[in-house]
Motif scaffolding. Structure first.
Motif, PDB file in Angstrom:
ATOM      1  N   PRO A   1       4.434  -6.137  14.742  1.00  0.00           N
ATOM      2  CA  PRO A   1       4.854  -4.864  14.155  1.00  0.00           C
ATOM      3  C   PRO A   1       6.349  -4.550  14.338  1.00  0.00           C
ATOM      4  N   LEU A   2       7.129  -5.495  14.784  1.00  0.00           N
ATOM      5  CA  LEU A   2       8.526  -5.174  15.094  1.00  0.00           C
ATOM      6  C   LEU A   2       9.468  -5.669  14.001  1.00  0.00           C
ATOM      7  N   TYR A   3       9.002  -5.691  12.747  1.00  0.00           N
ATOM      8  CA  TYR A   3       9.810  -6.304  11.701  1.00  0.00           C
ATOM      9  C   TYR A   3      10.723  -5.314  10.990  1.00  0.00           C
TER      10      TYR A   3
ATOM     11  N   PHE B   1       2.001  -9.901   4.299  1.00  0.00           N
ATOM     12  CA  PHE B   1       2.490  -8.533   4.217  1.00  0.00           C
ATOM     13  C   PHE B   1       3.882  -8.493   3.594  1.00  0.00           C
ATOM     14  N   ALA B   2       4.767  -9.344   4.140  1.00  0.00           N
ATOM     15  CA  ALA B   2       6.137  -9.358   3.641  1.00  0.00           C
ATOM     16  C   ALA B   2       6.166  -9.830   2.194  1.00  0.00           C
ATOM     17  N   ALA B   3       5.306 -10.815   1.857  1.00  0.00           N
ATOM     18  CA  ALA B   3       5.303 -11.329   0.488  1.00  0.00           C
ATOM     19  C   ALA B   3       4.854 -10.255  -0.487  1.00  0.00           C
ATOM     20  N   ILE B   4       3.845  -9.480  -0.080  1.00  0.00           N
ATOM     21  CA  ILE B   4       3.373  -8.407  -0.974  1.00  0.00           C
ATOM     22  C   ILE B   4       4.491  -7.400  -1.199  1.00  0.00           C
TER      23      ILE B   4
ATOM     24  N   HIS C   1       0.244   3.365  -9.970  1.00  0.00           N
ATOM     25  CA  HIS C   1      -1.052   3.646  -9.339  1.00  0.00           C
ATOM     26  C   HIS C   1      -0.921   3.490  -7.827  1.00  0.00           C
ATOM     27  N   PHE C   2      -2.064   3.685  -7.188  1.00  0.00           N
ATOM     28  CA  PHE C   2      -2.037   3.815  -5.727  1.00  0.00           C
ATOM     29  C   PHE C   2      -1.443   2.593  -5.028  1.00  0.00           C
ATOM     30  N   PHE C   3      -1.985   1.418  -5.356  1.00  0.00           N
ATOM     31  CA  PHE C   3      -1.542   0.197  -4.677  1.00  0.00           C
ATOM     32  C   PHE C   3      -0.054  -0.043  -4.906  1.00  0.00           C
ATOM     33  N   ASN C   4       0.304   0.156  -6.173  1.00  0.00           N
ATOM     34  CA  ASN C   4       1.679   0.038  -6.595  1.00  0.00           C
ATOM     35  C   ASN C   4       2.612   0.880  -5.725  1.00  0.00           C
ATOM     36  N   ARG C   5       2.226   2.144  -5.583  1.00  0.00           N
ATOM     37  CA  ARG C   5       3.051   3.085  -4.823  1.00  0.00           C
ATOM     38  C   ARG C   5       3.119   2.666  -3.356  1.00  0.00           C
ATOM     39  N   LEU C   6       1.963   2.223  -2.868  1.00  0.00           N
ATOM     40  CA  LEU C   6       1.883   1.786  -1.470  1.00  0.00           C
ATOM     41  C   LEU C   6       2.871   0.655  -1.199  1.00  0.00           C
TER      42      LEU C   6
ATOM     43  N   LYS D   1       6.661   0.184   0.870  1.00  0.00           N
ATOM     44  CA  LYS D   1       6.522  -0.741   2.007  1.00  0.00           C
ATOM     45  C   LYS D   1       5.377  -0.327   2.912  1.00  0.00           C
ATOM     46  N   PHE D   2       4.247   0.036   2.308  1.00  0.00           N
ATOM     47  CA  PHE D   2       3.052   0.426   3.049  1.00  0.00           C
ATOM     48  C   PHE D   2       3.298   1.597   3.993  1.00  0.00           C
ATOM     49  N   TYR D   3       4.356   2.318   3.762  1.00  0.00           N
ATOM     50  CA  TYR D   3       4.683   3.514   4.556  1.00  0.00           C
ATOM     51  C   TYR D   3       4.817   3.206   6.044  1.00  0.00           C
TER      52      TYR D   3
END
Lengths: 170, 102, 625
Positions: free
Chosen positions: C234-236, C293-296, C533-538, C542-544
């Motif tokens: 989680p330190l990225y 995660f980073a790729a998404i 849409h939701f996923f897009n916004r997420l 950056k997944f908030y």
């Protein structure tokens, strides 16, 4: 026996004079008490076979100091309203006596450790004193003469009028 | 007769002088009390000169009398000076050493 | 020679720093360039020489400078070791570092603080060499910290902008979190070894004396340090923000130096991680999820440097998959190949940015193929390499990692890795097509590129194309030279050639399909991502995670410091002190009344003292009696 009674009379004079001096409201009364005390001291000096000191005491203390004090008192001529009101004078006197009492006792007890036999063999005359004064005590003697000179100069300076401008007290 | 009596007298005279200095406000009385304390010392020296049978103590006594005289001159000059300024002989009037309030 | 490699950059950094500070406004372009890029070049040649010594069969080189700390029998020497692992690292760090330095002479040419930049840059190189060549954990930690410091200085290089300062602080603070774990790990290791010699060789010999539980803790703590430096979950969060620095800094941080330190560290401690495969598995999962995660996130970014930043994080995830599963040489091999194509990508991106007058949004670019043909070709090579298209470098290293994940029967990791490979191809070609092929949204007059910025691209493109051949395994006609040379305690892979071909083919297929998808979506007409849409916004946000970190860590801390600054400090502490001082003042005022100015009262005060003393003497000391 005669000496003892003489001592008590003189001691009575001295103590009485001093107490009068401390207690009196009027400075002139105090000065009279002081005069009597000084005279009593001169007598005590004589009782101690100390001829020269007795004379010196009468001449300096009585003749000069006390008379000068009286002269000053009369020159100042302070009126009663100018004298300090001391409403609790006696309370102060008694309280300070309690403060001083242990010191008195201490002084007395410590003095008693000194040799107490009065030899009284030799009368101390001007000759004896002069011999001592001009052989062993020349330097203190000269110092005292300078002190006297300095005191005279100082007294003149303090007494000058222009010092009035400076405010020594408020 | 022993010197104890003289010692007692010396202690008493000195103490009376001390009491005078701290309890009286009249400048003249204060001055004379100081003189009395010094005189008590001259008496002590005179007594010691007898007990030790030595002229030296008498000489010291004599010098003390000289000091009394010198002191008298200065003290009286000061009293006159203070009286000229304050028009009073009260020692309590002199408070220039006082700490001003913060 | 080893100490020269470490010390020379520091000396030149110091020299440049003093020279710069003596007159910051003066342009000394030639002098700064000569020293700033000359020193790394010299070091690169020295490193090549040393590498060939090892290549020709020399055992590892040691160099003892002096004893730094000596407590009884225990000694921490300032000593450097060049073994096979560090020689590989040294070669590509110094080589690529030198190229980046040369590139930076072009990129930074018109910047103020040119000398300062090269001072920091050389310092960065020196710190990294210290980290690589250290022969004991303490020296390594010093290098580790100096790298953190250098990255802080360089990320905050444009310190006139407050955002950049924040980014630098973020990088520094998050690295501190990791470094805390790292130093705790070192301390625990030290305690567990009970005062035996503290060099890597000695630790490797004595590692069996430590019980398994302690070893697990040491492994986890050290890996926390690696998480911070190498930007894993989680330190990225510092890594994308670190793009605030000049592009050569990004290239240096991402390609050659800082982020690879974590992987290097795990490989360096491979003797330790071999003992604790369960921690290794944990590392591998962290790496896998970081990669995905980073790729998404990268698929929805529009800032050219941020896309590359997330791709770095993703590739680092691959490396951690490898080292976590025990395929250390595959991990180091991927570090090696990644250094080439990632440096190339960043330098190409920097060239585009310079050419477009500091425009970083890819959707404002387009059609640069004709205007920047060299950059296009070299970046195309790099994109092919990172996407794992054979025969470019990335294919071999990535394939080796995925093959080992498959062979170790952790199919989830393998699946994530393969899917990430597809995503990687997709977002990298999305970048490439959007920038170079898609029609331009607006016409730009291009800034010309100096030679120093273009020919390093060519060198790196050749490297990106060919570096993979060093680690070809048997299936591809090589002999896995890299793996044999490193001689790390790797896991043994039992895969038939057929399944290796299948896996490689699958990777190729995934890469190519990503490429074609990107071509379909972005080559003809490119659009900035919209929050539909939701996923897009997420994903766009950056997944908030940044918001989450702000909520969980930053805001409570701010609240606490606010409380301390506004309530506890002024009311409690200041209150106590003020009350005390008021009390003293009050008492002092009462006592100052004693100073009435009446001399008679002073005499009484003295007399009271004397009187009491007299009483004491009379009645206690028995003078009377």
């Amino acid at each position: 026996m005669l000496e003892l009674s003489l001592f008590f009379i003189l001691a009575l004079f001295t103590l009485g004079g001093s107490i009068t001096m401390v207690v009196s409201f009027q400075p002139l009364f105090s000065a009279f008490g002081f005069l009597i005390a000084m005279l009593g001291l001169a007598g005590l000096f004589a009782l101690l076979n100390n001829q020269f000191l007795a004379l010196a005491q009468i001449m300096v203390s009585v003749g000069a100091v006390v008379i000068l004090s009286m002269l000053t008192i009369m020159t100042v001529n302070a009126q009663v309203q100018n004298l300090p009101k001391e409403p609790h004078k006696f309370i102060w006197l008694i309280l300070s006596s309690f403060l001083v009492a242990p010191i008195t006792v201490l002084i007395y007890t410590q003095l008693n450790t000194l040799p107490a036999t009065l030899k009284g063999a030799e009368t101390i005359t001007a000759k004896v004193i002069g011999n001592a004064l001009f052989t062993d005590w020349v330097f203190p003697f000269e110092i005292v003469s300078i002190l006297l000179l300095t005191a005279m100069v100082g007294a003149i300076v303090i007494g000058r009028k222009h010092l009035l401008d400076t405010k020594a007290c408020s | 007769m022993s010197a104890h009596l003289f010692f007692l007298l010396v202690a008493l005279l000195f103490s009376i002088g001390l009491v005078g200095v701290i309890s009286r406000r009249n400048l003249f009385v204060v001055y004379m009390s100081v003189e009395l304390m010094l005189s008590a010392i001259t008496l002590l020296f005179a007594t010691l000169s007898q007990t030790l049978n030595s002229a030296n103590a008498s000489v010291m006594s004599l010098l003390t009398i000289a000091i009394i005289a010198a002191e008298a001159a200065l003290f009286l000059a000061m009293i006159i000076h203070l009286y000229r300024i304050n028009r009073t002989l009260d020692s309590e009037q002199c408070t220039s050493l006082k700490q001003e309030a913060l | 020679m080893l100490s020269i490699i470490v010390i020379l950059p520091f000396i030149s950094a110091l020299f440049l720093g003093i020279l710069y500070l003596s007159n910051p406004t003066k342009k000394r372009y030639k002098l700064y360039t000569l020293i700033g890029s000359g020193v790394p070049t010299v070091i690169a040649f020295i490193s090549f020489g040393l590498f060939f010594k090892l290549f020709n069969g020399a055992p590892s080189l040691h160099e003892d400078l002096f004893n730094w700390i000596a407590i009884g029998d225990f000694e921490i020497p300032v000593a450097f070791t060049l073994d096979r692992l560090s020689s590989i690292m040294l070669v590509f760090i110094s080589g690529i570092g030198a190229l980046i330095h040369i590139y930076a002479t072009g990129y930074m040419r018109d910047e103020e603080g040119y000398g300062k930049f090269f001072s920091y840059f050389n310092f960065f190189m020196g710190a990294m060499f210290l980290l690589i060549l250290a022969n004991n954990p303490i020296m390594m930690f010093i290098g580790w910290e100096l790298v953190g410091l250098a990255s802080y200085l360089l990320i905050g290089f444009y310190h006139q902008d407050h955002d950049n300062i924040t980014a630098a602080n973020k990088a520094f603070i998050l690295n501190r979190v990791g470094d805390f774990g790292f130093i705790m790990g070192i301390a625990l290791l030290f305690i567990s070894l009970e005062g035996t010699a503290f060099t890597f060789d000695a630790i490797a010999l004595n590692i069996h004396n430590i019980d398994l539980q302690t070893l697990t803790w040491i492994g986890i703590l050290l890996f926390i340090g690696a998480m911070g430096k190498s930007a894993q979950i989680p330190l990225y969060v510092w890594l994308p923000d670190a793009m605030a620095g000049p592009t050569p800094v990004s290239a240096l941080i991402h390609a050659a130096t800082m982020v690879t330190a974590g992987v290097y560290m795990v490989a360096r401690y491979s003797f330790l991680y071999v003992e604790i495969p369960q921690v290794g598995l944990f590392i591998a999962y962290i790496g896998a999820f970081s990669a995905l995660f980073a790729a998404i996130i990268a698929t929805y970014q529009s800032d050219i440097k941020k896309i590359l930043a997330y791709s770095t994080m993703s590739q680092l995830g691959y490396m951690f998959i490898a080292v976590g599963l025990g395929a250390y040489s595959s991990g180091v091999f991927h570090v090696f190949t990644h250094a080439f194509f990632k440096a190339l990508l960043f330098m190409g991106a920097g060239a585009v940015i310079i050419a477009l007058h500091h425009e970083q949004n890819i959707f404002k670019m387009g059609g640069l193929k004709k205007q920047l043909p060299l950059v296009y070709v070299t970046m195309f090579v790099a994109t092919l390499a990172i996407s794992g298209i054979a025969p470019f470098a990335g294919f071999f290293s990535k394939d080796a990692i995925l093959a080992s994940a498959f062979a170790s029967e952790h199919y989830l990791i393998w699946g994530i890795g393969s899917f990430t490979a597809f995503l990687t191809a997709f977002y990298m070609f999305r970048l490439l097509f959007t920038v170079f092929i898609a029609p331009a949204s607006s016409e730009n007059k291009l800034h010309s590129l100096p030679k120093s910025m273009t020919w390093p691209l060519v060198v790196l493109a050749i490297g990106s194309a060919t570096a993979g051949f060093l680690g070809r395994n048997e299936a591809y006609g090589g002999e896995n030279w890299m793996g044999h040379f490193l001689a790390l305690p790797d896991m043994v892979i039992h895969l038939s050639h057929k399944s290796e071909y299948l896996l490689g083919g699958l990777n190729m297929l995934l890469g190519l399909s990503g490429m074609f998808l990107a071509y379909k979506m972005f080559a003809i007409k490119s659009e900035a991502p919209q929050e539909r849409h939701f996923f897009n916004r997420l994903v766009i946000n950056k997944f908030y995670v940044d918001t989450l970190y702000t909520r969980i860590f930053v805001q409570p801390l701010l609240l606490l410091s606010h409380l301390i600054a506004n309530v506890i400090d002024p009311k409690l502490f200041d209150g106590i002190i003020t009350t005390l001082s008021q009390g003293y003042l009050l008492v002092g005022r009462q006592f100052s009344r004693l100073q009435s100015g009446k001399v008679r009262l002073y005499a009484i005060q003295i007399l009271v003292g004397i009187s009491l003393m007299s009483y004491y003497m009379l009645f206690k000391l028995g003078v009377l009696g």
